[in-house]
Every structure is written in structure tokens, then in C-alpha cells.
Design an enzyme around this catalytic site. Structure first.
Site: not given
Ligand code: GLU
Length: 618
Positions: A113, A423, A441, A465, A489, A510-511
Site C-alpha cells: 500500500r 483498480t 490500483t 482513501d 483499503s 471497485g473501491g
Molecule cells: N483505493 C481503493 C481501495 O484501496 C480501490 C479503488 C478501486 O478499486 O477502484 O480500496
């Protein structure tokens, strides 16, 4: 206002954009080349790779055919994704690897990370009044950029888990960057959706808006600067990033991004000392038993392992409460349970998970804790009003078994739900029993929008984040910014064994919806008996403890949606949630690789030696 959701929704509208590109732009109608074929399913021997991209999967599988192991194939494929999926991954970002090692039979992880600058404080994202800075302003600025962890993860994974030197693994991606790849509708649409933002940064516009416009579908996209970056890494190793000229270029681009005339952006605070201080870490994986499976995931700084794990425990608790196994209920009841489980687990995630000492990982994954939460909050006939309260897992013991913690009606606190979203996930298994589940990502699609001039890659916006302000009044927030801290994350690379043998690996972008996508794909496969491809293709629901939950159109607009609304669920249509990949390790040295059938234009599942007549589930 530009929100995370706004960007997602914008990209989710990609098909419209694609139509627009094809009809409005003559450039786009010209097809210089056909993109490589995509397949959501492959079955065979010799190992497997599933990713969102055919070039990346092909490069990974070639490594397997040439005798590399799963770690080797994962890194080679990840480097290729840096070329073909530059808006979602690359050396300017970070990620997490969960790896089942054949040699020891153990599951290990690497946390690559990004970290914040040493100068960061909990109020770095607030203005003088204490109000949060505008999210979109921070995203496309130097202030959102963390010290990249991806090169360090590749280096550690190569030395610790791989069999080939990093230089050899980067060579195919370097060639791909130099020779170019065929622009597909997803890449064209993502470029178009980011065009205004990219125009703010001349180095980004020059690379990703050739001739001033998004690249045309069917054209060849070459990135000689990125090829040179891979060549530098191949020759000098990742020290070029953490102690060398590449690092100096990253810091310069982040601290004072070069912008178009009239555009000013917030400067960043990264220093060469921050890069030199970067270390990947290797936390123990999260672990829980689900049915007869051992599920391994990513520990904090990701909330993936604990949140997927707690939700799985809750689903088993609901089975016990209702005396009706998940496998036997209809679609609406299944999605109701999934929603209640993920919302409950998100309440705990938002309160307890961050890069701070003392995260109660064991308590969050204790079965007794899930029983207590389920008993207090779950009603098979009604959705619990959102947001659900968080609980107190600090007293729960990892070994707590069914019922011992009683019914936890003391849960009171609530913390606002968060939403985040570029990601990509890569799943690899080799013939020796090594399995790699790797999510990487640059945070949003297009990251910070800042390209490192002359090096051909985008810098992440991972530091968005962090919570900009405390998530709830009077409640400690473990995810506020801090010096050299990792932002929380949702990435959930997952490896599952059964009886000690590798069985399944999966993950998704997908965040925050990553967590719900992994949970759903896993249970669609294990509990509902769908084939792996069907488990991935099934319409998705994502409840993250916000008032409304995201539902893909097949759910939202159909009978299942109506049944969920009758239970009290508030649904919002989301055209597309996640882009999962998975590999099932079958008996007798066979593999089933699976990817999306249509989301993000469909994924690419490959095996080293395909069966002549691919079968299904083994
Ligand atoms: N920054 C996000 C995370 O670490 C991932 C972003 C994404 O999957 O679009 O959870």
C-alpha cells in the site's frame, strides 16, 4: 459536486460514451487492428491466469508455460496491466498480494500500500474552518499522491516467492509498451471520461490524449516512456524508484505538478526521504473457516479480509438463527442476508479498521462475535434501518464459538458509510500448488491525473482513501491521515484452501464495493451452486451501510428488487459493480479460470494448456 460516486456513475455510463465515440468521432470508427480475443472461461492444465485484460493474461500464462511459478506470472501480468490498464494500475500505485506457498503450505501476504508523506497530520485535508477540502480538488492534485508501493511489492515478491529475476519478468511488458496494444472500447471510454481532468496536466494529455483527443477504438496505443521505465527497473532494480532518478522525478511531479496555463492544483508533500523510507510489510493473513473452507484474506491496512470474513461469519450465523441454509433460500432472501451481513460488517469496518496499532482483527473474525451481532441485528423478514451500529469486538476471542458471547444489544455507535472507487485484480495458480491473488490500483480510474513526465505512468490518488474528517462525532476514527500512514483499503484478494489444499482464489476492483463483490461471488459459487463464470456474471448488490444500497439493473428493476424493497431495502441502480476474476484449482492438476462475461468489456481467463472440450465445476 464531483464525488467518488459521480465518477463511478460517469464511467458506468461507458457504453453510452462508447456509442458517442463511435458515432461522433471519425477517428474512433477507424479500426487499425482487432483487439485480442477475450474469454471468460478456460479449463485445462499447467496453471491458470485470470485478469481483466487479454494481453496481461497471455503474458502471465506464457510465464507459466516457460516454467515460472504463480508469483512470477502474477508480476509479469501485473507489469503488463500497467501498460494496458494504466488508469487502474502501474508503478505509480500500490496493492496487496495474498499468496499460498506450495513449499510450506502456508498463506502469506504482502502489503504494498502507498504511504503518506512524513509531514501529514490528521487535519491535512481540512481547511482553516475545519471543513473538509473539496474531494475532487484533492483527487487531481499532488496532495492525494502516496509514495508508490507497487515496485517494492514486485521486488519483495520476486525475491521471497518467485523463481525468476524481476528483470526477466518485466521484459514482456516493456515490449508491450514499446510495440503497443489495440485500444478497446473500455480504454477509449475511460480516456474520454477523464479527458477534462487529463488536459489539466500537459504530460498526461500528451500521453493519453494523442492529438488532443481520446485514443480511437482499434488504434494502436504505444507508450515508449513506460517501456523506458520498465527498462530502468529491469537494469537498476526498484532502487531507481526509492533511491534514484525515477524517485526524484516522482517527487518533482507530485510536489509541483506541471499544469496547463491557468490551472493551479494543490502541491504534494512527498519527499525523497519518504520514498527511501518505504517498506512493504507482510502481515499475517486474516483467516476464518467458512463451511469446510479456510478463507485467507488481507489484514489491515486493508479492510478486505476482516470485512469479507465478518460477513461470512454473519451468513453462517443467519443460517443457524433461521435454521435455513443460505443454499436453500430464494434470490431475494439470499440478497437480503448478503445485504444485512455486509452492512453489519461495514459498520465495524468503518469504526475499527485503519493503519493504527491494536486493530481487533481476532475479535472481528470471532464466530461468537458474529453470533452476537446477528442475534441483535438480523431479522429475516425486514432490513435493519441504516446505518447499522458498530459493535465492540475488543472482548471477543478469536476462538469464541457459537453463542458464547450472547446477544450484543449494547451496540450503539454509528459511523457514516464511505464510498470509494481504478483498480484491477489478477488471479494466478500454478501446477505446483502456488496461488496468487493480487489486487493493484492507483485508486480512481486515472489516479491523480498526474503523469510523471518522461516516464509514462500516472501517479495514484490513494491518500484520498483517508477520511478527510472524523467519520462520526465523538467516535475515534482509525483512518485519519497521519505521517507515513497507509490509508485504509477495501481491496480483498482472497485465497481459499480446503483440507490444506488450494481450492479457489478470487478478487475484484471497485473501491468499497470490492468487499461486497468478493462476498457475493464466493457465496454464489460455494452456497448457491452456480458455475464459477455464472457466479461472477450474476447481477450484484452492494450494501455498505449507507441509507441506499447499489443494485445492478437486473436486480433493481426486476421482481427481486421489488421483493427487497418490500423488506425495507432502499435500492439505487448502478449499471456495473466490480470486475472479478477467479481461479478454481481442480483435482488431478486441472484448473478453471474465470472472468467477467460483460463487465468492463469482459475479462480474460486462460490456462497454460486448455482442454479440448472445457468442462465445468470439478
Ligand atoms: N483505493 C481503493 C481501495 O484501496 C480501490 C479503488 C478501486 O478499486 O477502484 O480500496
Amino acid at each position: 459536486m464531483f464525488t467518488r460516486r459521480g465518477l463511478v456513475a460517469g464511467l458506468a455510463g461507458a457504453p453510452l460514451l462508447i456509442v458517442g465515440l463511435l458515432t461522433a468521432a471519425p477517428r474512433a470508427a477507424r479500426a487499425d487492428a482487432a483487439p485480442p480475443p477475450r474469454s471468460p472461461l478456460a479449463v485445462g492444465t499447467g496453471g491458470a491466469v485470470a485478469s481483466v485484460d487479454p494481453d496481461a493474461s497471455r503474458i502471465g500464462v506464457e510465464v507459466l508455460r516457460e516454467g515460472g511459478n504463480a508469483a512470477d506470472a502474477a508480476i509479469a501480468a501485473a507489469a503488463a496491466l500497467g501498460v494496458t490498464e494504466p488508469y487502474s494500475s502501474g508503478v505509480g500505485g500500490g496493492g496487496y498480494l495474498v499468496y499460498r506457498e506450495a513449499r510450506t503450505g502456508r498463506v502469506v501476504t504482502i502489503d504494498g500500500r502507498e504511504i503518506a508523506p512524513a509531514s501529514f497530520t490528521p487535519t491535512v485535508f481540512t481547511g482553516a474552518s475545519g471543513a473538509p477540502l473539496d474531494f475532487a480538488t484533492v483527487v487531481s492534485s499532488g496532495l492525494s499522491v502516496g509514495a508508490p508501493g507497487t515496485p517494492a511489492l514486485w521486488d519483495l515478491a520476486t525475491r521471497r516467492l518467485g523463481t525468476w529475476p524481476l528483470g526477466r519478468l518485466l521484459a514482456p511488458a516493456e515490449k508491450l509498451a514499446r510495440d503497443g496494444f489495440v485500444v478497446d472500447p473500455t480504454f477509449a471510454a475511460q480516456s474520454a471520461a477523464n479527458a477534462d481532468r487529463f488536459r489539466r496536466f500537459p504530460a498526461t494529455a500528451a500521453l493519453f490524449l494523442p492529438g488532443g483527443a481520446p485514443p480511437a477504438v482499434g488504434s494502436i496505443f504505444r507508450n515508449p516512456d513506460l517501456a523506458q521505465t520498465y527498462e530502468i527497473l529491469r537494469r537498476q532494480g526498484v532502487d531507481a524508484v526509492y533511491h534514484g532518478a525515477l524517485g526524484r522525478a516522482i517527487v518533482a511531479a507530485e510536489a509541483h505538478p506541471a499544469t496547463a496555463p491557468g490551472v493551479t492544483v494543490l502541491p504534494g508533500q512527498l519527499t525523497l526521504a519518504d520514498l527511501a523510507a518505504y517498506r512493504p510489510v507482510q502481515p499475517a493473513p486474516t483467516h476464518l473457516r467458512y463451511h469446510d473452507l479456510d478463507v485467507y484474506g488481507m489484514a489491515p491496512s486493508s479492510s478486505g479480509g476482516t470485512t469479507v470474513g465478518e460477513a461470512l461469519n454473519l451468513l453462517e450465523a443467519y443460517d443457524r438463527i433461521t435454521r435455513t441454509p443460505l443454499a436453500t433460500v430464494d434470490d431475494a432472501a439470499y440478497l437480503h442476508r448478503l445485504s444485512e451481513a455486509s452492512a453489519t460488517a461495514f459498520a465495524d469496518r468503518n469504526r475499527w479498521i485503519g493503519s493504527v496499532p491494536g486493530v481487533p482483527v481476532g475479535g472481528l473474525l470471532a464466530r461468537g462475535y458474529a453470533d452476537a451481532r446477528a442475534c441483535a441485528l438480523f431479522d429475516p423478514a425486514a432490513a435493519h434501518p441504516r446505518p447499522l451500529p458498530f459493535g465492540d469486538p475488543t472482548a471477543a476471542r478469536p476462538g469464541d464459538s457459537t453463542g458464547r458471547s450472547g446477544c450484543d444489544r449494547t451496540a450503539r455507535g454509528t459511523v457514516a458509510a464511505v464510498d470509494d472507487e481504478g483498480t484491477t485484480h489478477l488471479t494466478v495458480a500454478d501446477r505446483w500448488g502456488n496461488v496468487a491473488s493480487y489486487t493493484l490500483t492507483i485508486e480512481q480510474i486515472g489516479g491523480s491525473g498526474i503523469t510523471v513526465p518522461g516516464y509514462g505512468f500516472l501517479l495514484n490518488n490513494e491518500l484520498t482513501d483517508f477520511d478527510f474528517t472524523p467519520a462520526g462525532p465523538g467516535v475515534p476514527d482509525p483512518n485519519l491521515p497521519g505521517p507515513r500512514k497507509r490509508p485504509r483499503s477495501s481491496m480483498s484478494p482472497t485465497v481459499i484452501t480446503r483440507g490444506g489444499d488450494p481450492w479457489l482464489a478470487l478478487g475484484s476492483p471497485g473501491g468499497a464495493t470490492i468487499i461486497t463483490t468478493v462476498l457475493q461471488v464466493l457465496t454464489e459459487y460455494t452456497d448457491r451452486g452456480r458455475s464459477l463464470v455464472d457466479a461472477i456474471a450474476a447481477p450484484r448488490l452492494s450494501s455498505r451501510n449507507g441509507r441506499a444500497e447499489d443494485a445492478e439493473p437486473a436486480i433493481e428493476g426486476g421482481a427481486t428488487g421489488a421483493a427487497l424493497r418490500a423488506l425495507g431495502h432502499v435500492l439505487t441502480a448502478n449499471p456495473e459493480i466490480g470486475a472479478a476474476t477467479a481461479v478454481r484449482i481442480l483435482p488431478a492438476g486441472r484448473f478453471e479460470a474465470a472472468a467477467e462475461t460483460s463487465r468492463r468489456g469482459g475479462g480474460s481467463a486462460l490456462v497454460a494448456h486448455p482442454d479440448v472440450h472445457p468442462g465445468g465445476r470439478g
